[in-house]
Design an enzyme around this catalytic site. Structure first.
Site, PDB file in Angstrom:
ATOM      1  N   SER A  48      -9.590  -4.029  -4.842  1.00 43.77           N
ATOM      2  CA  SER A  48      -9.061  -5.256  -5.502  1.00 43.77           C
ATOM      3  C   SER A  48      -9.969  -6.293  -5.756  1.00 43.77           C
ATOM      4  O   SER A  48     -10.960  -6.101  -6.716  1.00 43.77           O
ATOM      5  CB  SER A  48      -7.801  -5.878  -4.515  1.00 43.77           C
ATOM      6  OG  SER A  48      -6.997  -6.593  -5.131  1.00 43.77           O
ATOM      7  N   HIS A  55      -0.317  -1.419  -3.326  1.00 46.75           N
ATOM      8  CA  HIS A  55      -1.591  -2.033  -3.363  1.00 46.75           C
ATOM      9  C   HIS A  55      -2.434  -1.738  -2.227  1.00 46.75           C
ATOM     10  O   HIS A  55      -2.343  -2.721  -1.298  1.00 46.75           O
ATOM     11  CB  HIS A  55      -1.593  -3.692  -3.648  1.00 46.75           C
ATOM     12  CG  HIS A  55      -2.714  -4.144  -4.166  1.00 46.75           C
ATOM     13  ND1 HIS A  55      -3.561  -3.847  -5.266  1.00 46.75           N
ATOM     14  CD2 HIS A  55      -3.390  -5.300  -3.380  1.00 46.75           C
ATOM     15  CE1 HIS A  55      -4.486  -4.862  -5.179  1.00 46.75           C
ATOM     16  NE2 HIS A  55      -4.540  -5.663  -4.087  1.00 46.75           N
ATOM     17  N   ASP A 110       1.570   0.048  -7.529  1.00 46.83           N
ATOM     18  CA  ASP A 110       1.062  -1.268  -7.209  1.00 46.83           C
ATOM     19  C   ASP A 110       1.832  -2.565  -7.934  1.00 46.83           C
ATOM     20  O   ASP A 110       1.838  -2.389  -8.929  1.00 46.83           O
ATOM     21  CB  ASP A 110      -0.494  -1.433  -7.738  1.00 46.83           C
ATOM     22  CG  ASP A 110      -1.520  -2.558  -7.126  1.00 46.83           C
ATOM     23  OD1 ASP A 110      -0.836  -3.435  -6.930  1.00 46.83           O
ATOM     24  OD2 ASP A 110      -2.671  -2.254  -7.056  1.00 46.83           O
TER      25      ASP A 110
END
Length: 218
Positions: free
Chosen positions: A111, A197, A165
């Site tokens: 991320s 995610h 996600d």
């Protein structure tokens, strides 16, 4: 906190530096890498400093830079992104001081950490890295690319993204992959149905395979 490190159990000949996501620390990722470790590789999983994050209403949490939006075209913390990229370059330099050539160093992140890794790999003048692992992430300041590219056009990239996600949309990851392919010839983009995610065993096996391919024994 101290940087979580999984030291090589044999002669140290390669290094993986991996940056965590927003609000996390390097500890969990160091445990994941410990589970897929290769004896001659050292895994460095630093933790970001605590700062206020605009996206989360100004709450203070570990963050590599301020996040204002997770939508393509949203406002970005350009100075913070560039400072984080410089921090990663300093971590790479520390491994070089230990005798590890940049061609034997892989960087990556999840991320927000992956965003730093991608930006630092391409926007900082440097010798070619061994590879880049980009999990559930995006290329920040993407409008400046490909003009901003200074290095790593032939460095292998493993980009992975969950199809479910809800934080960093799969479409954002796919768009990032298309942009990366405009200036890098070795991009792999792997999608994981049902994954949000986060990570999964299948993804980490892919990461292990990629690391072994890019950092073979010497």
């Amino acid at each position: 906190m101290a940087t979580p490190i999984v030291n090589a159990s044999a002669k140290h000949t390669a290094t993986v530096i991996f940056l965590h996501g927003l609000g996390d620390t390097g500890l969990g990722w160091s445990q994941l890498f410990n589970a897929i470790r290769v004896p001659y590789i050292r895994y460095v999983c630093p933790s970001a400093k605590v700062m206020p994050v605009t996206l989360n209403g100004g709450m203070r949490m570990p963050s590599w830079f301020d996040i204002r939006s997770l939508s393509p075209g949203g406002s970005e913390d350009e100075q913070g992104i560039k400072e984080a990229a410089e921090l990663l370059q300093a971590l790479i330099a520390e491994e070089e001081k230990k005798g590890i050539d940049r061609s034997r160093i892989m960087i990556g992140g999840f991320s927000q950490g992956g965003a730093v890794a991608l930006y630092s790999a391409f926007a900082s003048p440097q010798k070619q890295l061994a590879g880049i692992v980009a999990l559930s992430t995006w290329l920040p300041l993407y409008k400046s690319f490909p003009a901003a590219v200074k290095a790593n056009q032939a460095t292998p990239i493993l980009q992975c993204h969950g199809e479910d996600d809800m934080l960093v949309a799969h479409s954002f990851g796919s768009m990032t992959s298309q942009l990366l392919r405009s200036f890098n010839t070795k991009v792999q983009f792997k999608s994981y149905p049902g994954m949000g995610h986060s990570s999964c065993d299948e993804e980490m096996e892919e990461v292990k395979k990629f690391i072994s391919e890019c950092l073979p024994p010497v």
